[in-house]
Design a protein around this motif. Structure first.
Motif, PDB file in Angstrom:
ATOM      1  N   ASP A  33     -12.378   3.334  18.883  1.00  0.00           N
ATOM      2  CA  ASP A  33     -11.617   1.936  18.512  1.00  0.00           C
ATOM      3  C   ASP A  33     -11.400   1.700  19.490  1.00  0.00           C
ATOM      4  O   ASP A  33      -9.719   0.591  19.019  1.00  0.00           O
ATOM      5  CB  ASP A  33     -10.912   3.268  17.118  1.00  0.00           C
ATOM      6  N   GLY A  34     -10.875   1.532  20.143  1.00  0.00           N
ATOM      7  CA  GLY A  34     -10.189   0.707  22.099  1.00  0.00           C
ATOM      8  C   GLY A  34      -8.855   1.374  21.845  1.00  0.00           C
ATOM      9  O   GLY A  34      -8.876   0.853  23.611  1.00  0.00           O
ATOM     10  N   THR A  53      -2.333   4.323  24.578  1.00  0.00           N
ATOM     11  CA  THR A  53      -2.799   2.453  23.917  1.00  0.00           C
ATOM     12  C   THR A  53      -3.494   3.009  23.028  1.00  0.00           C
ATOM     13  O   THR A  53      -4.372   3.624  23.002  1.00  0.00           O
ATOM     14  CB  THR A  53      -3.372   2.657  25.530  1.00  0.00           C
ATOM     15  N   GLY A  55      -4.282  -0.649  20.211  1.00  0.00           N
ATOM     16  CA  GLY A  55      -4.494  -2.241  20.413  1.00  0.00           C
ATOM     17  C   GLY A  55      -3.738  -2.079  21.509  1.00  0.00           C
ATOM     18  O   GLY A  55      -3.781  -1.912  22.171  1.00  0.00           O
ATOM     19  N   GLU A  56      -2.505  -2.675  21.288  1.00  0.00           N
ATOM     20  CA  GLU A  56      -1.841  -4.112  21.308  1.00  0.00           C
ATOM     21  C   GLU A  56      -0.162  -2.678  21.741  1.00  0.00           C
ATOM     22  O   GLU A  56       0.364  -3.226  22.743  1.00  0.00           O
ATOM     23  CB  GLU A  56      -1.253  -5.476  21.343  1.00  0.00           C
ATOM     24  N   PRO A 117      -0.960   3.546  13.757  1.00  0.00           N
ATOM     25  CA  PRO A 117      -1.343   2.777  14.911  1.00  0.00           C
ATOM     26  C   PRO A 117      -0.265   1.862  16.207  1.00  0.00           C
ATOM     27  O   PRO A 117      -0.227   1.766  16.943  1.00  0.00           O
ATOM     28  CB  PRO A 117      -1.823   1.744  14.130  1.00  0.00           C
TER      29      PRO A 117
END
Length: 186
Positions: A33-34, A53, A55-56, A117
């Motif tokens: 999922d990055g 980490t 997302g941002e 998140p």
């Protein structure tokens, strides 16, 4: 060096590598999922450096004396706690090894729970116990697998996970689907 893949519910892969590292331990993982995690634990298995980490969002942290410090969204925080926990099994390994429990022993502690998140962090009181050590045959060797029980002292909810050396072999919502090399038992 153990390398492998965990599957998190609902189907997110975490490809990881871990190894002993200059008197400590290192765990790195990339998620489908990055997300990513890098944890460097010192010789006492305390988090010397952590970066998560999603997302941002980025969380950086580590131990400073008896406290754990972390930075998210440009703000610095600190709390007395044993370790960080979150979605990654690598965090379970570091906390379990830092406790150095004998079979049947338990301890009450404070954990910094990192939630995705947004990578929000909250302090949670828990009771950890090393409930059992079972021996299993793996590739012609006898391997100890430890069963830990974690009780959330606020809710009474109990969960458990199984640890072989520095690899989580089973935990709620996590399945080890591939392991290329045996765990480290040092």
């Amino acid at each position: 060096m153990p390398r492998g893949t965990y599957i998190h519910e609902p189907g997110v892969e975490e490809r990881f590598a871990c190894d002993l590292d200059g008197g400590g331990w290192r765990y790195t993982a990339e998620r489908s999922d990055g997300g990513s995690i890098e944890l460097v634990a010192d010789s006492r298995w305390r988090p010397a450096r952590l970066q998560v980490t999603v997302g941002e969002h980025v969380l950086r942290g580590g131990a400073v004396g008896a406290e754990l410090m972390w930075v998210t969204a440009g703000r610095e925080h600190a709390a007395r706690a044993t370790g960080f926990l979150g979605e990654s099994p690598g965090l379970l390994v570091a906390v379990a090894r830092s406790l150095r429990l004998a079979e049947g022993e338990r301890v009450d502690l404070r954990i910094l729970l990192v939630t995705a998140p947004s990578l929000a962090v909250r302090t949670v009181p828990q009771r950890w116990s090393l409930a059992e050590i079972a021996w299993h045959d793996a590739d012609g060797e006898r391997v100890p697998v430890e069963r830990y029980e974690i009780t959330d002292l606020e809710t009474g909810e109990v969960s458990e996970f199984h640890l072989a050396g520095d690899v989580v072999v089973a935990a709620p919502g996590i399945e080890l689907v591939n392991l290329e090399n045996p765990p480290n038992f040092s």
